[in-house]
Scaffold this motif. Structure first.
Motif: not given
Length: 214
Positions: A124-135
């Motif tokens: 989750i932290a890696q996604r947030q660091a890349r600015g990725i959001t999830t639907e």
């Protein structure tokens, strides 16, 4: 006719009338009738005793390590049953998977062992660091099946491995809103093998997710 004779005639007529009424109400005895039988005290209805490990054998083949482990769990905690466990595991799978995809484990963290929570937090932290959001839209669990079980008599800990097949729509977008993973119009099958653990006989009924595999 004297008064005495008149009274006798009246009483006789009444007696005949009463006898006829009793015959009409009670009937007559004709032919052979069984003599009255002594009343037997009512016997309590037999109590159905379930076959030993019947719930276990509904989900694991007799004599296998999994069946033996599940039987040991039932001996350690007689209220434990495999069917209700699998139902709860399916609900936990849906909740945890959805929370992970959305990047928020706050509601499911009590059901995660520390090592699993740490691994999920890292992704989750890696996604947030890349600015990725999830639907994410969870469509349902298509399969929930027991895959294995183990029991440690020294610690009283039971482990149950379950195979899941879920179906969901999950889309990951970058900071600009571009889709980097998934398809917003197509569902995907999610196959996982998860292991849950718990010390049997404790008041806390919650199992924890201790291992995951694809």
């Amino acid at each position: 006719m004297s008064n005495t004779m008149l009274q006798i005639v009246v009483l006789a007529a009444i007696a005949v009338f009463l006898i006829m009424r009793l015959r009409n109400v009670l009937g007559t005895r004709e032919g052979f009738e069984r003599p009255p039988q002594p009343v037997q005290p009512a016997r309590p209805a037999p109590v159905a005793v379930p076959a030993e490990d019947s719930d276990v054998l509904d989900h694991a083949e007799a004599g296998t390590p999994a069946a033996e482990a599940l039987s040991a769990m039932q001996r350690a905690e007689p209220s434990f049953a495999v069917g209700p466990f699998l139902s709860g595991a399916r609900q936990a799978y849906e909740m945890i998977l959805t929370a992970f995809e959305r990047g928020d484990l706050s509601q499911v963290r009590p059901f995660l062992a520390p090592a699993v929570a740490e691994a999920f937090d890292g992704v989750i932290a890696q996604r947030q660091a890349r600015g990725i959001t999830t639907e994410v839209q969870y469509l349902g669990t298509r399969e929930t099946a027991l895959q294995g079980a183990a029991f440690d008599p020294q610690t009283g800990t039971g482990e149950i491995t379950v195979r899941f097949v879920g179906e969901l729509i999950a889309v990951h977008r970058d900071a600009q809103g571009n889709v980097v993973e998934g398809d917003p119009k197509a569902a995907r099958k999610q196959r996982d093998v998860w292991t849950f653990a718990r010390r049997m006989g404790q008041d806390d009924p919650n199992w924890q997710l201790v291992a995951t595999a694809a």
